[in-house]
Design an enzyme around this catalytic site. Sequence first.
Site, PDB file in Angstrom:
ATOM      1  N   HIS A  37      22.549 -78.290 -37.025  1.00  8.83           N
ATOM      2  CA  HIS A  37      21.237 -78.192 -37.677  1.00  8.83           C
ATOM      3  C   HIS A  37      20.253 -79.166 -37.027  1.00  8.83           C
ATOM      4  O   HIS A  37      19.091 -78.848 -36.801  1.00  8.83           O
ATOM      5  CB  HIS A  37      21.349 -78.541 -39.163  1.00  8.83           C
ATOM      6  N   SER A 187      30.077 -76.412 -38.371  1.00 10.55           N
ATOM      7  CA  SER A 187      29.727 -75.541 -39.496  1.00 10.55           C
ATOM      8  C   SER A 187      29.816 -76.360 -40.776  1.00 10.55           C
ATOM      9  O   SER A 187      30.690 -77.239 -40.901  1.00 10.55           O
ATOM     10  CB  SER A 187      30.718 -74.376 -39.563  1.00 10.55           C
TER      11      SER A 187
HETATM   12  P1  AMP Z   1      23.184 -72.576 -42.322  1.00 10.00           P
HETATM   13  O1  AMP Z   1      22.787 -73.851 -42.986  1.00 10.00           O
HETATM   14  O2  AMP Z   1      24.657 -72.461 -42.068  1.00 10.00           O
HETATM   15  O3  AMP Z   1      22.583 -71.354 -42.968  1.00 10.00           O
HETATM   16  O4  AMP Z   1      22.547 -72.636 -40.859  1.00 10.00           O
HETATM   17  C1  AMP Z   1      21.181 -72.894 -40.681  1.00 10.00           C
HETATM   18  C2  AMP Z   1      20.840 -72.684 -39.232  1.00 10.00           C
HETATM   19  O5  AMP Z   1      21.619 -73.581 -38.433  1.00 10.00           O
HETATM   20  C3  AMP Z   1      21.165 -71.257 -38.721  1.00 10.00           C
HETATM   21  O6  AMP Z   1      20.131 -70.845 -37.847  1.00 10.00           O
HETATM   22  C4  AMP Z   1      22.467 -71.464 -38.004  1.00 10.00           C
HETATM   23  O7  AMP Z   1      22.693 -70.513 -36.983  1.00 10.00           O
HETATM   24  C5  AMP Z   1      22.266 -72.854 -37.406  1.00 10.00           C
HETATM   25  N1  AMP Z   1      23.552 -73.463 -37.078  1.00 10.00           N
HETATM   26  C6  AMP Z   1      24.642 -73.588 -37.876  1.00 10.00           C
HETATM   27  N2  AMP Z   1      25.668 -74.163 -37.198  1.00 10.00           N
HETATM   28  C7  AMP Z   1      25.213 -74.404 -35.933  1.00 10.00           C
HETATM   29  C8  AMP Z   1      25.782 -74.975 -34.758  1.00 10.00           C
HETATM   30  N3  AMP Z   1      27.044 -75.410 -34.729  1.00 10.00           N
HETATM   31  N4  AMP Z   1      25.014 -75.063 -33.650  1.00 10.00           N
HETATM   32  C9  AMP Z   1      23.733 -74.618 -33.661  1.00 10.00           C
HETATM   33  N5  AMP Z   1      23.133 -74.078 -34.732  1.00 10.00           N
HETATM   34  C10 AMP Z   1      23.856 -73.962 -35.864  1.00 10.00           C
END
Ligand code: AMP
Length: 301
Positions: A37, A187
Amino acid sequence: MQTLTTIAAIRDALVNARMSGQTIGLVPTMGALHAGHRSLVEASVAACDITVATLFVNPTQFGPNEDFSRYPRTFEADQALLADAGCDFLFAPAVTELYPDEQSIWLQADAALADDILCGVSRPGHFRGVLTIVAKLFNIIQPTHAFFGQKDFQQATLIQRLVEELNFPITLVRCPTVREADGLAMSSRNRYLSPADREAATILSRALSAAKEMILEGETEPDAVQAVMEQCLAAEPAFVLEYAEVRQTDTLATASAPLMGEIVLAIAGKIGTTRLIDNEVVGVPQVRATANVAEGIAHVS
Ligand code: AMP
């Protein structure tokens, strides 16, 4: 960094920036933030005058048997990470702010891009929830740029279509997947993993690397690439496979032989109760046919 929780307050806070023609970068998140993030926020801070991160665990993208209620919520640590990364505004609304009444209008992608393939199969309705909340955030923040991670490849592709087909005047920026030192894609859900499961979870990136290497060494049969991913994943007994597929990056169509252009290797599965996804984009090396006139044989290199 200012934290705001109502639509009226965040709109108000951005009026001057918008009127004076400043660029506004949006980074939507569900919190439990990590370095992945952070990389999106840093990309926005580098590219835009103002950066707005949103933190909203969106109930409409979770299925009835999914982890909405136990999704990790680490608000104070998230605020600190965002401020440290240079974010200007955090928009963190309550569910009732974004869904005051029952939602009666939804954004639904074609099933061939969403519910019938990849993550859509095991998560029916997930992308309807994602597209609807992203469109709401686009309308509330009205960013000039929006930053999404390549980690959620199908999601990023659908949001690209959303912007193009519904004519949002927004430049999308896809950011590369940030990984732990041993290859595991970061993640928010990794924190559910026990130490043994955390170790087992490296199987996803290892399977992707093996398949990528094969393609770079000249393999052009998608079935062979898929078989190698499946074999590699089967070697880890803790991993329960959902899919391991080879698809074209632009259309998300199943890649056909011979592999050409840019493809995405995509994997999903569970370790214990934790669902994990990962992917790798690979440019298939161009095969150059050179006629060996002396031997009358076509060689490929
Ligand atoms: P989330 O909080 O899981 O909904 O993710 C929010 C944003 O962060 C989304 O655009 C995801 O694709 C991105 N994101 C999550 N994990 C990663 C990662 N390991 N590397 C880059 N971007 C990420």
